[in-house]
Structure formats: C-alpha cells, structure tokens
Design a protein around this motif. Structure first.
Motif, short mmCIF file in Angstrom:
data_model
loop_
_atom_site.label_atom_id
_atom_site.label_comp_id
_atom_site.label_asym_id
_atom_site.label_seq_id
_atom_site.Cartn_x
_atom_site.Cartn_y
_atom_site.Cartn_z
N ASP A 184 0.85 -1.19 0.00
CA ASP A 184 0.00 0.00 0.00
C ASP A 184 0.88 1.24 0.00
O ASP A 184 1.68 1.45 0.92
N LEU A 185 0.74 2.08 -1.02
CA LEU A 185 1.60 3.26 -1.17
C LEU A 185 1.52 4.20 0.02
O LEU A 185 2.53 4.73 0.47
N LEU A 186 0.33 4.39 0.58
CA LEU A 186 0.19 5.30 1.72
C LEU A 186 0.88 4.74 2.97
O LEU A 186 1.51 5.49 3.71
N SER A 187 0.79 3.43 3.19
CA SER A 187 1.48 2.82 4.33
C SER A 187 3.00 2.94 4.17
O SER A 187 3.72 3.23 5.12
N ILE A 188 3.47 2.72 2.94
CA ILE A 188 4.90 2.83 2.66
C ILE A 188 5.37 4.27 2.88
O ILE A 188 6.44 4.50 3.44
#
Length: 192
Positions: free
Chosen positions: A111-115
């Motif tokens: 997940d881009l936001l988690s990363i």
C-alpha cells in the motif's frame, strides 16, 4: 509444459504490458498470460517480471486477489502519499524490534500510503542524529518501494523519483523548523 503466451491478453482487469504492484516485491511488469498443465490441471498464469530483483514470477489468475496484487496507484493516491511524507513523523514509544516488525509489515503490504508513512517516520535530515543500521535498511527499502511506484506512475526514472521524494521530505514544515532552530543555535554559540 507451457503453451505459447497470448498476445495482449487480459484477465481480471490485468493485461500484458501493464505495470502492477505485487505486495512483497513491488512494481512488476506483466509480460505474458500463459497456460500450464500442473498435476493434470490446466492453470492460467500471469507472467510478471521484476527488473530490480531480476526475477520472473508466475501467478495463477485465480490467486490474484488473495496475494494482494493491484494496479498502480492513481494520481490522487500519489498526491496523498506526498502529503503524508510532509507530515510530522509519528514514532511510537515501543521497543525498536516491535516498530521494525510494523514497518516491515507496512512495506510488504504494497500500500503506497502505508509505505509513505514508513518513509516519513524513518527519514533523517542531515541535522538529525544518525540512524541505526536496521533503521537505515528499512528506510531505504521503503524509499525504494515508494520511488519505484512513483516512477512508474509519473513515467520518471527511479533516481528522479527518489530525488522528488527527498525534496518533499526536506520541505516538511517540522523538518524545516528543526533545521532553522539548529542553525540559530549554532549562530548563538558562535556569537557567544
């Protein structure tokens, strides 16, 4: 035995020649859709190449959703990821080993936001104390994953994407304020 790959085939919304995100490996390119007979069953497989790892993965079409494979993020999600990295770092006061596991899970979620949260939380400006080896490793893994997706979405090179991310990190209000107070403290020491 594999049958010849079908040209520009599409399965479950994924097609050949398209970049995708495979959670535990990052950005990959679907190069073919092929059929193989395994133990008497005919399986339809997506052939995904990961240039960074020099690896080819064959994913059964029936397993696409269970492995978490997804399309690249859209422009709104990448914008939100850049907003996330500009935010104030949120570092929990738990043991490093526990935080490291959480960061690793976020990176492997795909997940881009988690990363981007991991990138924000582990980033160290030049004026801040050095990171431990394991912090640095996790930061670089998260930065690499984020940069590769941003590069694929915005059609940039990986190094251009890293530069863009690091510029945004440096612009974060909390980091700019800390850097200027450190400079002010140095100026005051020099004056004394």
């Amino acid at each position: 035995m594999a049958t010849p790959a079908k040209k520009t085939a599409q399965r479950h919304g994924f097609k050949t020649g398209e970049h995708i995100i495979y959670p535990s490996h990052g950005v990959g390119l679907i190069t073919a859709i092929e059929e193989q007979n395994v133990a008497g069953f005919s399986l339809e497989l997506l052939v995904i190449e990961f240039d960074q790892e020099k690896m080819t993965l064959r994913v059964p079409v029936s397993k696409i959703s269970s492995v978490g494979m997804r399309k690249l993020s859209d422009a709104a999600t990448t914008k939100k990821a850049f907003e996330t990295i500009k935010g104030k770092p949120r570092v929990k006061r738990t043991m490093w080993s526990r935080r490291a596991q959480e960061y690793e899970a976020k990176i492997n979620s795909g997940d881009l936001l988690s990363i981007s949260e991991v990138v924000r939380d582990l980033y160290r400006a030049d004026t801040q104390p050095e990171q431990s080896y394991s912090e640095r490793q996790l930061y670089e893994a998260a930065l690499d994953r984020m940069a590769r997706e941003i590069a694929a979405v915005q059609k940039l090179s990986d190094s251009e994407a890293v530069r863009q991310i690091e510029q945004e990190l440096a612009k974060a209000p909390s980091r700019v304020a800390k850097a200027s107070t450190a400079d002010d403290a140095d100026d005051q020491e020099a004056a004394a």
